[in-house]
Design an enzyme around this catalytic site. Structure first.
Site, PDB file in Angstrom:
ATOM      1  N   PRO A   8       0.815  -1.224   0.000  1.00  0.00           N
ATOM      2  CG  PRO A   8      -0.030  -1.008   2.169  1.00  0.00           C
ATOM      3  CD  PRO A   8       0.725  -1.950   1.270  1.00  0.00           C
ATOM      4  CD  GLU A   9       5.679   1.551  -1.885  1.00  0.00           C
ATOM      5  OE1 GLU A   9       6.168   2.588  -2.329  1.00  0.00           O
ATOM      6  OE2 GLU A   9       6.341   0.518  -1.699  1.00  0.00           O
ATOM      7  CE  LYS A  17       3.693   5.114   1.964  1.00  0.00           C
ATOM      8  NZ  LYS A  17       4.636   4.293   2.740  1.00  0.00           N
ATOM      9  NE  ARG A  68       9.242  -0.311   5.947  1.00  0.00           N
ATOM     10  CZ  ARG A  68       8.379   0.275   5.119  1.00  0.00           C
ATOM     11  NH1 ARG A  68       8.047   1.547   5.286  1.00  0.00           N
ATOM     12  NH2 ARG A  68       7.847  -0.390   4.123  1.00  0.00           N
TER      13      ARG A  68
END
Length: 268
Positions: free
Chosen positions: A2-3, A51, A255
C-alpha cells in the site's frame, strides 16, 4: 504494497462504488467510532493524499452535524485495505476479525480491513490530519521543487530514510524507495547533501508511481511477469539485472532496504 499508487487506486474503487450514494447503514469496530452511525449520510467523493484515504460525506438534515461536510479518514499503513462487495456477496478478502469499518449503500458494501488512524472530522479540519504531508506525487498539488526543498532541509539524513518521510513528499514507500535509488545509482545510505541530483530523484519517483496508477500490479521494470517486476526490491541474493552482482538486504532505520553494491556503491 500500500504505497501512494495503491491508495490512489483504493480511492478510485470507493469513488466508483459510493460517490453520490446515500448510506443505508454503517458499522465501526474501533473504540473511537463504535457509536457512530452514518445511516442517511451521502458520500460526496473519495480521495487520496499520499498514503491517506479521505472519504468525504454530507450529514443529513436534522443530524447534529448537518450543514457541514465531514471526512472519514483512514490510513492503510502496511496491511490495511478497502474492499467493495455487492449486497449479499460474501466478504472473503480477509478474516472477519480484521474488519474495522463497514459502509452500506443500496448498490454496494465497502469493507475496511485492518485500517489505522480511523477518524471522522469536519472536512474543514482535514489539514489537522494530512496538513503535515509533503507534496503528493499523485495529487494536484504535486510540486517537485517543494519536494526537493523539503528533502534538502535534512542534509545529514540518509536519502533512503528521507524518501520515506511523508513530510518531504507523500506517497513513496519502501518498494519505490529501493527502486528509485537503484535506477539513479545512489546508495540508500548516502546523506541527502551528497545526492547530486535531488530533482532527478523526485521526478523519477513521481513517474514510477504515475505509471502504476490505475492497476494493482506494481512494476518498475516495465514487465508484469511474476518475478520480473522489480530491479532490487524483494530480490535478496539474486543477481542484479544490470551487472549480475548479488542484491543485498539490510535494515536502514526501521525498514529493510534492498540494493546492488556495484551499481549503488556504498561510501559510508
Amino acid at each position: 504494497m500500500p504505497e501512494g499508487d495503491t491508495v490512489w487506486n483504493s480511492a478510485r474503487v470507493l469513488q466508483r462504488a459510493l460517490a453520490g450514494a446515500r448510506l443505508t447503514g454503517s458499522e465501526f469496530r474501533m473504540p473511537q467510532l463504535a457509536t457512530t452511525d452514518l445511516t442517511g449520510w451521502t458520500v460526496r467523493e473519495s480521495a487520496s493524499r499520499g498514503k491517506h484515504l479521505l472519504l468525504r460525506l454530507t450529514a443529513p438534515a436534522g443530524h447534529a452535524g448537518s450543514g457541514r461536510d465531514w471526512t472519514l479518514h483512514s490510513h492503510l499503513r502496511m496491511d490495511g485495505v478497502w474492499r467493495v462487495y455487492a449486497p449479499g456477496e460474501r466478504w472473503a478478502a480477509r478474516p472477519a476479525h480484521l474488519i474495522r469499518a463497514v459502509l452500506r449503500s443500496s448498490g454496494a458494501v465497502a469493507v475496511g480491513y485492518h485500517l489505522h488512524d480511523l477518524a471522522l472530522v469536519p472536512t474543514a479540519e482535514e489539514e489537522s490530519l494530512v496538513g503535515h504531508l509533503g507534496p503528493d506525487l499523485l495529487g494536484p498539488d504535486w510540486d517537485p521543487d517543494e519536494a526537493v526543498r523539503r528533502l534538502a532541509a535534512h542534509p545529514d539524513e540518509t536519502i533512503g530514510e528521507a524518501l520515506l518521510d511523508q513530510r518531504n513528499l507523500a506517497g513513496v514507500g519502501n518498494l519505490y524507495k529501493c527502486e528509485v535509488l537503484f535506477l539513479r545509482g545512489i546508495s540508500p545510505w548516502t546523506p541527502v547533501r551528497a545526492v547530486p541530483d535531488l530533482a532527478g530523484v523526485v521526478t523519477l519517483a513521481q513517474r514510477l508511481l504515475a505509471a502504476n496508477r490505475g492497476r494493482w500490479a506494481q512494476s518498475t521494470t516495465g514487465s508484469l511477469h511474476r518475478g520480473a517486476t522489480s530491479y532490487v526490491y524483494g530480490r535478496p541474493a539474486q543477481p542484479c539485472r544490470r551487472c549480475g552482482t548479488a542484491i543485498r538486504k539490510e535494515e536502514l532505520g526501521e525498514r529493510v532496504t534492498y540494493w546492488c553494491p556495484s551499481c549503488q556503491p556504498d561510501r559510508r
